[in-house]
Scaffold this motif. Structure first.
Motif, short mmCIF file in Angstrom:
data_model
loop_
_atom_site.label_atom_id
_atom_site.label_comp_id
_atom_site.label_asym_id
_atom_site.label_seq_id
_atom_site.Cartn_x
_atom_site.Cartn_y
_atom_site.Cartn_z
N PRO A 476 4.35 22.09 -15.51
CA PRO A 476 5.20 23.29 -15.59
C PRO A 476 6.27 23.13 -16.66
N ASN A 477 6.59 24.24 -17.27
CA ASN A 477 7.61 24.22 -18.31
C ASN A 477 8.57 25.39 -18.06
N PRO A 478 9.80 25.15 -17.69
CA PRO A 478 10.42 23.82 -17.62
C PRO A 478 10.10 23.12 -16.30
N LEU A 479 10.29 21.80 -16.33
CA LEU A 479 10.12 21.02 -15.11
C LEU A 479 11.32 21.25 -14.18
N PRO A 480 11.11 21.21 -12.89
CA PRO A 480 12.25 21.34 -11.97
C PRO A 480 13.15 20.10 -12.06
N LEU A 481 14.39 20.29 -11.53
CA LEU A 481 15.34 19.18 -11.48
C LEU A 481 15.67 18.87 -10.02
N GLU A 488 15.45 17.81 -3.42
CA GLU A 488 14.01 17.97 -3.36
C GLU A 488 13.56 18.85 -4.53
N ALA A 489 12.50 18.41 -5.23
CA ALA A 489 11.91 19.20 -6.32
C ALA A 489 10.44 19.36 -6.02
N PHE A 490 9.92 20.58 -6.20
CA PHE A 490 8.52 20.87 -5.91
C PHE A 490 7.78 21.15 -7.22
N THR A 508 11.36 -1.16 -14.30
CA THR A 508 10.62 -2.36 -14.73
C THR A 508 9.17 -2.04 -15.09
N GLY A 509 8.76 -0.77 -14.95
CA GLY A 509 7.40 -0.38 -15.28
C GLY A 509 6.46 -0.37 -14.11
N ASN A 510 6.93 -0.77 -12.93
CA ASN A 510 6.08 -0.74 -11.73
C ASN A 510 5.82 0.70 -11.32
N GLU A 511 4.60 0.95 -10.84
CA GLU A 511 4.21 2.30 -10.48
C GLU A 511 3.98 2.39 -8.97
N THR A 512 4.45 3.52 -8.41
CA THR A 512 4.29 3.78 -6.98
C THR A 512 3.74 5.18 -6.81
N THR A 513 2.63 5.31 -6.06
CA THR A 513 2.04 6.61 -5.83
C THR A 513 2.92 7.42 -4.88
N VAL A 514 3.23 8.67 -5.26
CA VAL A 514 4.08 9.52 -4.43
C VAL A 514 3.34 10.77 -3.98
N GLY A 515 2.09 10.97 -4.41
CA GLY A 515 1.32 12.12 -3.98
C GLY A 515 -0.09 12.07 -4.52
N THR A 516 -1.05 12.66 -3.76
CA THR A 516 -2.44 12.67 -4.18
C THR A 516 -3.06 14.05 -4.03
N SER A 517 -2.26 15.08 -4.00
CA SER A 517 -2.76 16.45 -3.93
C SER A 517 -2.26 17.22 -5.13
N THR A 521 6.19 16.85 -3.71
CA THR A 521 7.64 17.01 -3.52
C THR A 521 8.30 15.73 -4.00
N ILE A 522 9.21 15.87 -4.94
CA ILE A 522 9.90 14.71 -5.52
C ILE A 522 11.33 14.73 -5.03
N THR A 523 11.78 13.59 -4.53
CA THR A 523 13.11 13.52 -3.89
C THR A 523 14.11 12.69 -4.67
N SER A 524 13.71 12.12 -5.78
CA SER A 524 14.66 11.33 -6.55
C SER A 524 14.36 11.49 -8.04
#
Length: 719
Positions: A476-481, A488-490, A508-517, A521-524
């Motif tokens: 999406p453009n623009p991205l939510p904040l 919470e950002a959707f 540090t470059g480590n990746e963590t999955t936050v969703g698979t659909s 929803t992004i909280t940080s």
């Protein structure tokens, strides 16, 4: 001591011996006895170099001698005037040629005095040309040296039987020259005895196994000139032929080379003509008869008829020698008549046919040979392989291309087989345009594998290369904040993909999955990645290929605004101005009076009405709206206390019980008499003093605001 006479005799003897020795050794035309007999004009070349015997230093009026001379002899057979124009082959003005004429009955032993001579220097005399000679426009018989003269003297009056020596001297320059004869003696025919003709003959070439041949030049003499009164001699250079020196043997041994032979024909008058021809000897090419074997690849794989690439015979027949040219013929008769096969790279033939060839090397030597054609029915039977899949290199290409590892395919599926890969069945059949790379980048296509055994075609198999599209990742453009007041950002990705994966990337470059659909929803705030995948399966549902693509993005923060410090109000002016100050992580818009807007990007409001107003500050990113009510101190310029319920009272606006309530308002008449101390919270002054209406006039006021400000002004009471 020798007696004078005896001494003189010895000196004379030494001179005579030296003269005879010079005549014996020097055969070049820089001496009188070796003069070139002239039988016409044209370009003169010679080996002559230097002056030979100095013969003219005291026999001319032009004050010069021989430096680098060529002697010519002419005999007149037609009377009249005779001149010439001598032009050096180099046109540079510093090239200086002189000449001297002796005759009409001069001999080498009695040369006499020069009757014409010119030693003018072109540069010194300011000439525009370095030509010289004799013509009918001049009256002087001699000129020079140096700057004297113009390069030309008057021509001769010649009679039949006269003979003359002309010495061409080259004090500067040693090249050839062009001599063109002029005057009435040249009218209708040459003024000199006729020259023989040296006929031009064809070049002679011999092709032999070893490239060697012995040429007998005698066999060409009658072709060059058949007159028995004339002599024919052969030379290695044009200068030698002109000077009649250094003749070469009549037998010439040639080995893998070409030579130019110069032939001089000389008649009894000494006149001559020169022609040239080439002799050469080279090795014949060698063609090794061979057999081409092709597998039957057409619709009928057993009729023993198919297409051949005849040029493949060059590998065995001539070892692919680039200096050889090959021509192919259906029959010996065609080879004899020159009717070659037009397209030898795609020639349809039956098993057992013979093709006749002609080989020509770079030297034009030829050889002949034969090619036997053999057709095999298809023999090999391999399980079908492929298709082979890769993902597109560029997801946005209209026609996607991918990179395939052909070496892996050959090593895995054609192990221990002699194969070659081609882009088409025709190329595979005729072995044209072979794919030589271990990797190729291409769109989806079919590849053909030619299988051989002992250099004989066994079969051709095909397999498909399939390029699958990579997902195109659009965000999406623009991205939510992230709103700090509501963290919470959707985000919703585009539809149509087989797998979705949202990943957060820490510092540090480590990746963590936050969703698979598709939705997340992004909280940080922070850095994230969206990975999309397309899965390609065959008809049975077996996965054949998976193509994924990703795009990174950043989620930033925003927040509602905080009024810090309070708005700055510039009031009690005709243009009341309000400046709003806020703090926060967001990007803000401003409105006044109405929460709906309109909103502006500027934090300054002009021409704000007096009284009370509400300021609204909205976060652009949707994190919320804050408001603040402000007071704008002001007053009416006039009032009309006539009890019509319109402007019946005069008061200070922008003061209420919670804003500036401790202020003081004093009203004076024009004479400075206090007529009213007004309570700022009251509804205002009614225009009376002790209950008595005051007259219409201008009145003054003074306001001491609770915040310490002190204002003065005036207004009008109208009746």
């Amino acid at each position: 001591m020798l007696a004078p006479k005896k001494y003189l005799f010895i000196l004379f003897l030494f001179f005579l011996i030296d003269f005879i020795s010079a005549q014996t050794v020097n055969k070049l035309p820089n001496d009188c006895v070796n003069a070139i007999t002239v039988c016409g004009g044209g370009i003169f070349t010679s080996n002559a170099n230097g002056s030979g015997i100095q013969e003219i230093n005291t026999t001319n009026s032009c004050n010069s001698e021989e430096h680098n001379s060529v002697w010519l002899k002419i005999t007149i057979i037609q009377a009249g005037t005779l001149g010439f124009t001598l032009t050096p082959t180099s046109s540079k003005l510093e090239v200086d040629y002189d000449f001297f004429v002796y005759g009409p009955s001069a001999t080498c032993g009695n040369i006499g005095q020069a009757i014409r001579c010119s030693t003018t220097n072109p540069l010194a005399a300011g000439q525009t040309s370095n030509s010289t000679g004799m013509n009918g426009s001049e009256s002087d018989a001699s000129e020079g040296p140096g700057e004297s003269g113009n390069g030309f003297v008057k021509w001769l009056n010649v009679a039949v039987g006269d003979s003359y020596f002309i010495v061409i001297d080259r004090p500067i320059g040693d090249g050839g020259f062009d001599l063109q004869w002029t005057g009435s003696a040249t009218t209708g025919k040459s003024p000199f005895p006729p020259a023989p003709t040296a006929n031009k003959i064809s070049n002679k070439k011999e092709c032999t196994i070893d490239g060697k041949f012995d040429f007998d030049l005698n066999t060409y003499k009658n072709q060059i000139n058949s007159d028995s009164n004339n002599t024919v001699d052969f030379f290695a250079s044009l200068n030698d032929a002109s000077d009649n020196i250094n003749p070469i043997p009549n037998t010439q041994n040639i080995s893998e080379e070409e030579k130019t032979i110069y032939s001089r024909v000389t008649n009894p008058n000494g006149c001559f003509d020169i022609t040239d021809f080439k002799i050469s000897a080279y090795k014949e090419p060698i063609f090794n008869n061979t057999t081409l074997v092709q597998c039957d690849l057409d619709n009928n794989s057993t009729d023993k008829t198919t297409s051949f690439n005849l040029t493949q015979a060059e590998a065995q027949g001539i070892n692919n020698n680039p200096d050889y040219s090959m021509f192919y013929y259906k029959s010996i008769a065609d080879r004899n008549s020159g009717g070659s096969i037009i397209n030898p790279e795609n020639f349809t033939a039956k098993d057992g046919e013979t093709i006749y060839v002609k080989v020509i090397n770079k030297n034009g030597c030829e050889a002949e040979g034969e090619i036997k054609l053999k057709v095999n029915p298809t023999l090999a039977g391999l399980d079908k392989i492929g298709p082979f899949y890769v993902c597109a290199n560029n997801e946005s290409s209209i026609t996607p291309e991918g990179t395939f590892d052909l070496k892996y395919i050959k090593d895995t599926h054609f192990k221990n087989l002699d194969i070659a890969l081609y882009n088409s069945l025709n190329d595979a059949s005729l072995e044209l345009n072979k794919i030589t790379s271990d990797q190729i980048t291409t769109a989806s296509k079919t590849i053909y594998a030619r299988i051989e055994k002992n250099n004989e075609c066994q079969d051709v198999k095909q397999f498909d290369l399939v390029v699958n599209k990579k997902p195109i990742v659009n965000l999406p453009n623009p991205l939510p904040l992230i709103c700090l007041n509501d963290p919470e950002a959707f985000i919703t990705a585009e539809s149509g993909f087989d797998e979705y994966k949202w990943v957060k990337i820490d510092d540090t470059g480590n990746e963590t999955t936050v969703g698979t659909s598709r939705n997340v929803t992004i909280t940080s705030p922070g850095n994230y990645k969206l990975i999309l995948k397309n899965i390609y399966s065959d008809a049975a549902g077996v996965i054949q290929n998976e193509c994924s693509n990703f795009k990174t993005f950043t989620i930033n923060t925003s927040n509602i605004a905080t009024f810090t410090p309070d708005p700055e109000v510039e009031d009690i002016y005709e243009n009341n101005r309000v400046t709003v100050f806020v703090e926060g992580e967001g990007d803000y818009l401003y409105a006044i009076e109405d929460i709906v807007g309109p909103y502006q990007t500027s934090n300054v409001f002009e021409n704000v009405p007096k009284g009370f107003a509400t300021i609204y500050v909205r976060d652009k990113n949707g994190c919320g709206t804050v408001s603040k009510t402000i007071s704008i101190i002001g007053y009416d310029k006039f009032f009309t206390p006539n009890n019509d319920n319109h402007n019946d009272y005069w008061r200070i606006s922008g003061i209420n019980s919670s804003t500036q309530s401790g202020s003081y308002v004093f009203i004076f008449d024009k004479y400075g008499k206090l007529v009213k101390q007004l309570n700022p919270l009251s509804r205002g002054w009614d225009g009376t003093f002790n209950g008595i209406p005051l007259p219409a006039s201008d009145y003054w006021f003074r306001i001491k605001l609770e915040d310490g400000r002190d204002f003065k002004g005036h207004f009008t009471l109208k009746r």
